[in-house]
Design a protein around this motif. Structure first.
Motif, PDB file in Angstrom:
ATOM      1  N   THR A  44      37.255  34.040  36.018  1.00 21.18           N
ATOM      2  CA  THR A  44      38.004  32.808  35.764  1.00 21.18           C
ATOM      3  C   THR A  44      39.149  33.048  34.786  1.00 21.18           C
ATOM      4  O   THR A  44      40.277  32.604  35.009  1.00 21.18           O
ATOM      5  CB  THR A  44      37.053  31.729  35.221  1.00 21.18           C
ATOM      6  OG1 THR A  44      36.100  31.418  36.240  1.00 21.18           O
ATOM      7  CG2 THR A  44      37.805  30.461  34.828  1.00 21.18           C
TER       8      THR A  44
ATOM      9  N   GLN B 291      38.099  26.404  37.961  1.00 20.67           N
ATOM     10  CA  GLN B 291      36.654  26.274  38.208  1.00 20.67           C
ATOM     11  C   GLN B 291      36.136  24.917  37.756  1.00 20.67           C
ATOM     12  O   GLN B 291      35.294  24.313  38.408  1.00 20.67           O
ATOM     13  CB  GLN B 291      35.908  27.394  37.469  1.00 20.67           C
ATOM     14  CG  GLN B 291      34.405  27.434  37.761  1.00 20.67           C
ATOM     15  CD  GLN B 291      33.771  28.710  37.233  1.00 20.67           C
ATOM     16  OE1 GLN B 291      34.336  29.411  36.403  1.00 20.67           O
ATOM     17  NE2 GLN B 291      32.593  29.029  37.717  1.00 20.67           N
TER      18      GLN B 291
ATOM     19  N   ASP C 115      39.269  29.200  42.479  1.00 18.94           N
ATOM     20  CA  ASP C 115      38.102  29.595  41.680  1.00 18.94           C
ATOM     21  C   ASP C 115      36.865  28.838  42.172  1.00 18.94           C
ATOM     22  O   ASP C 115      36.716  27.647  41.926  1.00 18.94           O
ATOM     23  CB  ASP C 115      38.376  29.291  40.197  1.00 18.94           C
ATOM     24  CG  ASP C 115      37.429  30.044  39.265  1.00 18.94           C
ATOM     25  OD1 ASP C 115      36.381  30.526  39.743  1.00 18.94           O
ATOM     26  OD2 ASP C 115      37.742  30.139  38.066  1.00 18.94           O
ATOM     27  N   GLU C 116      36.020  29.531  42.885  1.00 23.53           N
ATOM     28  CA  GLU C 116      34.791  28.975  43.452  1.00 23.53           C
ATOM     29  C   GLU C 116      35.030  27.681  44.219  1.00 23.53           C
ATOM     30  O   GLU C 116      34.469  26.628  43.893  1.00 23.53           O
ATOM     31  CB  GLU C 116      33.748  28.750  42.344  1.00 23.53           C
ATOM     32  CG  GLU C 116      33.532  30.046  41.544  1.00 23.53           C
ATOM     33  CD  GLU C 116      32.126  30.202  41.023  1.00 23.53           C
ATOM     34  OE1 GLU C 116      31.226  29.525  41.538  1.00 23.53           O
ATOM     35  OE2 GLU C 116      31.940  31.027  40.126  1.00 23.53           O
TER      36      GLU C 116
HETATM   37 MG   LIG Z   1      34.285  31.661  36.597  1.00 26.56          MG
END
Ligand SMILES: [Mg+2]
Ligand SMILES: Nc1ncnc2c1ncn2[C@@H]1O[C@H](COP(=O)(O)OP(=O)(O)OP(=O)(O)O)[C@@H](O)[C@H]1O
Length: 542
Positions: free
Chosen positions: A43, A71, A193-194
């Protein structure tokens, strides 16, 4: 395109990553999977690539459009309508609002000249709107939102009334909308991010094909190996221990093989170093006996120590948390009951008249579409939000352990240590240190503010808080989100062996399987049923 040159990324005094030269470069056509254990620095690195953080050293250059999904859902103006938030990516939200204003005006004014003026103004606005591709854009935006599990109904609501997961999906939709300007090809570099954390299987499937067809560069952080396998043609592996990024110019499958080979090689080197170090020691011990050779012997010992010190670091890499849920405190036959639970947000009815009874040691999964109120139900049961109607009836000995989807139970400003102290005010210091150690928190990290932890570390800390609580009813809202595969397995093991009652909300089929539930509660109706393979399939599909 983004190029990072001589990038060095640090967290506190720890070097997360140093990548000499222009090793990290994102070009059109690159679909890069950024992977590594929780806390490795994924991240932090992505934020720096996006220009929202400064590197410790090195520089980053960017050209072209950029779409960055952080995230954690960003705070912002929560009174904005969801639809407008998405449209704002191309500046269409304001235009649309002005159009609507003129429309009302046209209908309301009686004076003829005034009406003519309103009609003219409306015409001008409309010309602008359609020349910007507004009409298609609006339906494009709606289509993207629908594909991400955001129905039209939700799009008309202010962000404030949306669940954390829905808000995050709006952000994702906004970025993808900006990156697909209708012309097909897009040169936007996407940094995600994810992105799948709050998505159901259908939406993940849709996202996968969107990303496969994306022409601009892409970096995606994900623990979802299927997504990585289908989308990526390159992999960056962040190695937390060596503080290096290994760049693999190949797809996921090949990467796995190559990394396995790399790791074997390192293991061999490790074994060799160990052998050498012990030979040095033996030699030094022999020489040390003679006064004339004492200095040389000392040097040999030092070299051996250095070799072994490096090895120890390597070993920590494979460390995993050993997570066990608490020994539940004694309680009555039915520790938690609720009747007539009703919750509305403004005019939006989430659910009405939900009754339920959680028996000692029973295992329940809460199922429902995105936005059906799963998180809300858990919040009511945890007592962090009050129902509009209905009430909780705590049974004898009830001790609730609540794991909140967005880590709401953590105090961001307090340190890791203060957080766990707060979760278990009566526990002894040594016990708490041991517990945190089992969850892989130690040393300076104990003083770190919880707000600065990585996503997976927050999940770990929140779970540690549960363990110290002797809870006999666990309310778990997506407890496997953010976890790397190894840590996720640990949580699933903990679920398997926990003796207390569990109410689980999850999109992760593996989590439902591990829980092995007896019952399911279906939202928004609140109907109950016996658990069956069909429901298991539903999680896999829905
Ligand atoms: Mg992360
Ligand atoms: N202010 C800070 N002081 C000390 N350490 C910090 C600070 N901010 C972040 N860190 C640490 O930096 C490391 C990297 O965090 P980052 O969020 O980049 O990890 P990640 O790879 O994205 O992990 P995850 O998979 O859990 O999301 C973490 O160990 C985090 O605790």
């Amino acid at each position: 395109m983004i190029t990072a040159t001589d990038l060095e990324v640090r967290a506190g005094v720890r070097t997360l990553l140093s990548a000499p030269g222009p090793a990290l470069r994102i070009q059109p056509g690159d679909r890069i999977g950024l992977v590594g254990r929780n806390g490795a620095g994924k991240t932090t690195t992505l934020r720096i690539l996006a220009g929202e953080g400064e590197p410790y050293a090195g520089s980053v250059t960017r050209s072209g459009e950029l779409g960055y999904l952080p995230q954690d859902p960003r705070e912002g103006d929560l009174d904005v309508l969801a639809k407008d938030r998405v449209l704002s990516a191309r500046g269409l939200d304001k235009l649309l609002r002005d159009l609507e204003k003129q429309q009302t005006l046209m209908a309301e004014v009686v004076d003829e000249t005034e009406r003519d003026r309103a009609v003219r103004k409306y015409g001008q606005l409309e010309d602008r709107f359609s020349s910007l591709g507004g009409y298609e854009a609006e339906s494009d935006a709606a289509r993207i939102c629908n594909s991400l599990g955001l129905p039209d109904r939700v799009l008309g609501q202010p962000l404030r009334t949306l669940s954390g997961g829905q808000r995050r999906r709006i952000e994702l939709a906004r970025i993808l909308f900006a990156a697909s300007d209708g012309s097909g090809k897009s040169a936007t570099t996407l940094l995600l991010d994810e992105p799948t954390n709050h998505l159901d299987a259908d939406s993940i499937g849709w996202l996968r094909s969107f990303l496969q067809n994306h022409d601009g560069g892409l970096v995606v952080i994900s623990h979802d190996v299927e997504l990585l396998g289908d989308v990526c043609n390159k992999v960056w592996f962040l190695d937390a221990v060596r503080g290096e990024a290994d760049v693999y110019n190949m797809g996921w499958k090949k990467y796995l093989e190559a990394r396995a080979t790399d790791e074997q090689r390192r293991k061999r080197e490790r074994a060799n170093a160990e052998k050498k170090a012990s030979a040095l020691r033996t030699q030094a011990a022999k020489m040390g006996a003679k006064a004339t050779k004492a200095v040389a012997a000392q040097n040999m010992l030092k070299r051996a120590d250095r070799m072994l010190a490096n090895l120890d670091e390597e070993r920590v890499a494979d460390k995993t948390a050993t997570i066990r849920f608490p020994e539940p405190a004694a309680c009555g036959k039915t520790p938690l009951m609720a009747s007539g639970l009703t919750k509305t947000y403004g005019s939006l009815e989430i659910f009405t008249g939900v009754d339920l009874a959680i028996d000692k040691g029973s295992r329940v999964v809460v199922l429902g579409l995105n936005g059906a109120g799963k998180t809300t139900l858990l919040k009511l049961l945890a007592g962090v939000e009050a129902p509009d109607l209905g009430q909780l009836e705590p049974g004898f000995g009830l001790k609730i352990g609540y794991f909140a989807q967005e880590h709401d139970t953590l105090d961001d400003d307090a340190s890791v240590w203060e957080n766990i102290r707060h979760a278990a005010p009566d526990a002894g210091e040594q016990d708490l240190r041991g517990l945190l150690g089992a969850f892989m928190f130690s040393g300076p990290q104990l003083d770190q503010p919880a707000g600065t932890l990585s996503g997976g570390e927050k999940t770990r800390l929140a779970l540690a808080g549960l363990v110290s609580s002797a809870a006999n009813v666990l309310l778990l809202d997506e407890p496997t989100n953010n976890l790397d595969p190894i840590s996720r397995e640990q949580v699933l093991d903990a679920l398997r062996s926990y003796a207390g009652a569990v109410v689980l909300v999850t999109h992760d089929p593996g989590a439902a399987e591990a829980l092995d539930p007896e019952r399911v509660i279906l939202l928004p109706d609140g109907t109950e049923d016996h658990w069956s393979d069909e429901y298991q399939e539903l999680i896999e599909l829905a």
